[in-house]
Enzyme design. Structure first.
Site: not given
Length: 309
Positions: A10, A15
């Site tokens: 996401d 990330d």
């Protein structure tokens, strides 16, 4: 033989760090990146993934857009810790367009890639588990085709970072987390919130890491500025998703695991989304997960430094 990774993200700042670790590792081939909502809207997390690949000159890696909301629907958790766009709200006129996304849906891509290379692919999930849950519902045999799964999410001591007892990724879609923890029978490794908090990095390392004189480091410094301003008072620095990625890349990174049955609470007024750890084996679950307990932080630091070179 290179490790074959499929990343499900996401894409927020954490990330982005994990993706860049994987891209910089010579022992890894990233087969594709599937995206879901979480740190921001799906459109943003998909665009952010393309931005990271652009900075790393890796836009040939296919990116697939997936779930835009939890299985039961509802609004996003209104956290936006990394900014409304998930990458620090830093303008980027050079950002790749969404036209570079693959036409294939992320869930279908997960199934296809697993079928093409049975027993070879490690799936690394660093966001809500909606794509993974939908994939196993479409093909219940999927877990048998995966080598293993590495998840950043959940908690082992009921310490919440979003609600009283809920960790963000699991709390974003408790039903999806429940499905994954109960139906993925391949080896599953979990980097929980408490594990990560117990293995932090120093601010001295953060400044050394972020101030490398490279384009990647300059990019990371810009996108991290929004969230770093919120946590500079903390005694240590953590970048959550990197722990799951490091475990997938280097089998010697995690130095202690506990195999145990787990599930997810779905109905509690204060505990919905909490990972339930069956320490006394009352659930008699056959498919135990491997909960990470200790790790080699020097290996993580080495991976992080290489990611921004």
């Amino acid at each position: 033989m290179k490790k074959l990774l499929l990343l499900d993200v996401d894409c927020g700042v954490d990330d982005a760090v994990a993706i860049m670790i994987a891209l910089a590792s010579p022992s890894v081939e990233v087969l594709g990146i599937t995206c879901c909502y979480g740190n921001s809207l799906l459109e943003n997390t998909s665009r952010n993934t393309l931005r990271v690949l652009h900075v790393c000159n890796k836009l040939k890696i296919p990116v697939y857009s997936g779930a835009s909301a939890a299985i039961l629907g509802g609004p996003l958790l209104d956290e936006f810790y990394y900014g409304k766009d998930g990458l620090g709200d830093v303008p980027d006129p050079q950002a790749p367009g969404l036209d570079l996304l693959q036409k294939e849906h992320a869930v279908l891509a997960i199934l296809r890639i697993a079928n093409e290379r049975p027993g070879q692919v490690s799936l690394v999930a660093t966001g809500p588990l909606t794509n993974l849950a939908l994939a196993v519902k479409m093909d219940p045999s999927l877990p048998k085709k995966l080598k293993n799964v590495f998840i950043m999410g959940g908690n082992i001591e009921s310490r919440g970072n979003t609600t009283v007892c809920g960790e963000f990724n699991f709390e974003s879609d408790p039903e999806a987390a429940y499905i994954v923890l109960n139906e993925y029978t391949c080896p599953v490794y979990i980097a929980s919130w408490e594990f990560i908090c117990s293995c932090p990095l120093s601010w001295e390392f953060y400044h050394e890491w972020i101030n490398q004189n490279t384009e990647k480091a300059k990019f990371m410094k810009k996108i991290y500025a929004h969230s770093i301003a919120k946590c500079e008072h903390e005694s240590h620095f953590i970048t959550c998703d990197s722990y799951a990625m490091a475990a997938a890349i280097d089998e010697n990174f995690v130095t202690e695991v506990t195999p145990v049955g787990v599930t997810v609470e779905l109905r509690g007024s204060l505990t919905r989304g909490m990972m339930v750890v069956d320490w006394s084996d009352k659930l008699k679950k056959e498919n135990k997960v491997f909960i990470m307990r200790k790790c080699d932080l020097m290996k993580l630091e080495t991976l992080l430094m290489a990611a921004l070179k």
